[in-house]
Scaffold this motif. Structure first.
Motif, PDB file in Angstrom:
ATOM      1  N   ARG A   1       0.833  -1.218   0.000  1.00  0.00           N
ATOM      2  CA  ARG A   1       0.000   0.000   0.000  1.00  0.00           C
ATOM      3  C   ARG A   1       0.862   1.260   0.000  1.00  0.00           C
ATOM      4  O   ARG A   1       0.553   2.247  -0.667  1.00  0.00           O
ATOM      5  CB  ARG A   1      -0.929   0.016   1.231  1.00  0.00           C
ATOM      6  N   LEU A   2       1.963   1.197   0.756  1.00  0.00           N
ATOM      7  CA  LEU A   2       2.847   2.363   0.819  1.00  0.00           C
ATOM      8  C   LEU A   2       3.537   2.593  -0.533  1.00  0.00           C
ATOM      9  O   LEU A   2       3.722   3.734  -0.966  1.00  0.00           O
ATOM     10  CB  LEU A   2       3.860   2.185   1.954  1.00  0.00           C
ATOM     11  N   ASP A   3       3.900   1.493  -1.205  1.00  0.00           N
ATOM     12  CA  ASP A   3       4.428   1.606  -2.581  1.00  0.00           C
ATOM     13  C   ASP A   3       3.453   2.379  -3.458  1.00  0.00           C
ATOM     14  O   ASP A   3       3.841   3.275  -4.209  1.00  0.00           O
ATOM     15  CB  ASP A   3       4.599   0.220  -3.223  1.00  0.00           C
TER      16      ASP A   3
ATOM     17  N   ILE B   1       2.121   9.916  -5.093  1.00  0.00           N
ATOM     18  CA  ILE B   1       2.738  11.195  -4.725  1.00  0.00           C
ATOM     19  C   ILE B   1       3.746  11.621  -5.787  1.00  0.00           C
ATOM     20  O   ILE B   1       3.803  12.785  -6.181  1.00  0.00           O
ATOM     21  CB  ILE B   1       3.419  11.089  -3.347  1.00  0.00           C
ATOM     22  N   ARG B   2       4.558  10.655  -6.256  1.00  0.00           N
ATOM     23  CA  ARG B   2       5.561  10.993  -7.273  1.00  0.00           C
ATOM     24  C   ARG B   2       4.901  11.572  -8.517  1.00  0.00           C
ATOM     25  O   ARG B   2       5.407  12.519  -9.120  1.00  0.00           O
ATOM     26  CB  ARG B   2       6.403   9.768  -7.638  1.00  0.00           C
ATOM     27  N   SER B   3       3.762  11.001  -8.913  1.00  0.00           N
ATOM     28  CA  SER B   3       3.146  11.510 -10.134  1.00  0.00           C
ATOM     29  C   SER B   3       2.511  12.882  -9.888  1.00  0.00           C
ATOM     30  O   SER B   3       2.560  13.750 -10.756  1.00  0.00           O
ATOM     31  CB  SER B   3       2.177  10.485 -10.734  1.00  0.00           C
ATOM     32  N   LEU B   4       1.959  13.103  -8.698  1.00  0.00           N
ATOM     33  CA  LEU B   4       1.437  14.434  -8.353  1.00  0.00           C
ATOM     34  C   LEU B   4       2.540  15.494  -8.412  1.00  0.00           C
ATOM     35  O   LEU B   4       2.370  16.564  -8.988  1.00  0.00           O
ATOM     36  CB  LEU B   4       0.929  14.432  -6.905  1.00  0.00           C
TER      37      LEU B   4
ATOM     38  N   LEU C   1       0.985  11.292   4.106  1.00  0.00           N
ATOM     39  CA  LEU C   1       1.986  11.472   3.043  1.00  0.00           C
ATOM     40  C   LEU C   1       1.327  12.005   1.777  1.00  0.00           C
ATOM     41  O   LEU C   1       1.840  12.934   1.136  1.00  0.00           O
ATOM     42  CB  LEU C   1       2.680  10.133   2.741  1.00  0.00           C
ATOM     43  N   LEU C   2       0.190  11.415   1.426  1.00  0.00           N
ATOM     44  CA  LEU C   2      -0.505  11.825   0.208  1.00  0.00           C
ATOM     45  C   LEU C   2      -0.944  13.286   0.304  1.00  0.00           C
ATOM     46  O   LEU C   2      -0.770  14.069  -0.634  1.00  0.00           O
ATOM     47  CB  LEU C   2      -1.711  10.904  -0.026  1.00  0.00           C
TER      48      LEU C   2
ATOM     49  N   GLU D   1       3.280   6.014  -2.565  1.00  0.00           N
ATOM     50  CA  GLU D   1       4.484   6.711  -3.021  1.00  0.00           C
ATOM     51  C   GLU D   1       4.407   7.004  -4.522  1.00  0.00           C
ATOM     52  O   GLU D   1       4.745   8.102  -4.974  1.00  0.00           O
ATOM     53  CB  GLU D   1       5.725   5.873  -2.692  1.00  0.00           C
ATOM     54  N   THR D   2       3.947   6.025  -5.283  1.00  0.00           N
ATOM     55  CA  THR D   2       3.819   6.213  -6.734  1.00  0.00           C
ATOM     56  C   THR D   2       2.858   7.361  -7.039  1.00  0.00           C
ATOM     57  O   THR D   2       3.119   8.202  -7.909  1.00  0.00           O
ATOM     58  CB  THR D   2       3.313   4.910  -7.390  1.00  0.00           C
TER      59      THR D   2
END
Ligand SMILES: [Zn+2]
Length: 326
Positions: free
Chosen positions: A197-199, A205-208, A311-312, A202-203
């Motif tokens: 779920r954290l992966d 967030i990276r795209s945002l 995080l999000l 993270e993905t």
């Protein structure tokens, strides 16, 4: 219609199998909402997780009430960040056996960034002298720690790097498996699911963040180095130090100079902190004031999803404030 379809019976049987036989569920005390979320993701329904910090309090500076002291004494396990962040649990942790506490920042393999102001005398002091405490007699040295850690210049907000979060899920599952072997496999399965779920978070967030041009931004306290490093962003400019203690006039003036030279376009206040200080510092600079950030998750529902949500939300607020920048 059959009131007990086969699927219902099957689920009921599974529930019976999953219930611990003859053993009370483990009781786990945690320091901040993020730690509670991490613990809940690993335990599922197999343990009772209690959050000690009050929602309106400062994670760096808190005093347990007598009822919380008792809850802590009754807990089988204390999961906390460690003396560098939540020094108010230092003494209680020292009194517990090795398997009855887990200091997440001290787990082997955890990566921590240096504080942004690593070379300032104030940053050197941090972590040795946790904070000034205005609950008592005004001495600045009441909370010196006797432990022999040497994390004085590292940013203790380590959970903002998801790599550390993934490590902690596994570490906590291993420790729970030693305390409660009967449910060991379940804890380890939960940890693997939590890592996945954290992966995904993270993905997302990276795209945002990749959708905007993000320069250095201004924050209330020096807490975001592990986040900006993990996500490839420039260092934030913090108004106060890593322990959120009040800045001196000299520091404020230095910060204003750095903001002017940085090309920053966004500033963020923080949950539970007055926005006035940020507003004063950015007055006349043309910086946009984004919503309050909450790196410890103090503004989110206290549940298993909080860590990922926090995080999000951080990624969303940072991206949204930079929306439309050239
Ligand atoms: Zn902090």
């Amino acid at each position: 219609m059959n009131p007990f379809p086969p699927r219902f019976l099957f689920s009921a049987a599974l529930l019976l199998l999953a219930a611990p036989v003859g053993a009370a569920p483990l009781r786990i005390a945690t320091d901040i909402p993020v730690t509670a979320s991490i613990a809940r993701q690993v335990t599922g329904d197999l343990a009772q997780v209690e959050l000690l910090l009050d929602r309106a309090a400062d994670p760096h500076d808190f005093q347990l009430r007598p009822s919380q002291v008792r809850a802590l004494e009754n807990a089988d396990l204390l999961v906390w960040m460690g003396p560098e962040l939540t020094g108010w649990l230092d003494r209680a942790a020292a009194q517990r056996g090795e398997e009855a506490q887990l200091a997440l920042l001290d787990v082997a393999g955890v990566e921590l960034r240096a504080l942004t102001d690593d070379d300032s005398p104030a940053a050197e002091r941090e972590g040795v002298e946790a904070h000034t405490d205005d609950h008592d007699n005004g001495h600045d040295h009441d909370h010196d720690h006797d432990h022999d850690h040497d994390h004085g210049s590292q940013d203790p907000h380590g959970w903002l790097n998801p790599e550390n979060g993934r490590l902690w899920f596994a570490t906590l599952a291993d420790q729970l498996a030693r305390l409660d072997p009967q449910n060991g496999e379940a804890y380890r399965r939960n940890a693997v699911a939590a890592q996945a779920r954290l992966d995904a978070t993270e993905t997302e967030i990276r795209s945002l963040l990749a959708s905007q041009e993000i320069g250095p931004f201004v924050t209330f306290h020096d807490a975001y180095g592990n986040f900006t490093a993990a996500f490839g962003l420039p260092d934030a400019i913090a108004i106060t130090l890593g322990d959120a203690s009040a800045p001196s006039a000299a520091r404020l003036s230095e910060v204003r100079d750095r903001i002017a030279a940085s090309g920053a376009s966004c500033a963020f206040s923080e949950t539970n902190q007055p926005a006035r200080m940020i507003e004063t510092v950015i007055d006349g600079t043309g910086l946009k004031l984004g919503p309050p950030l909450s790196p410890a998750g103090l503004d989110l529902p206290d549940d298993a999803a909080l860590y990922n949500q926090m995080l999000l939300q951080l990624g969303q607020h940072i991206a949204a404030c930079h929306d439309g920048e050239d």
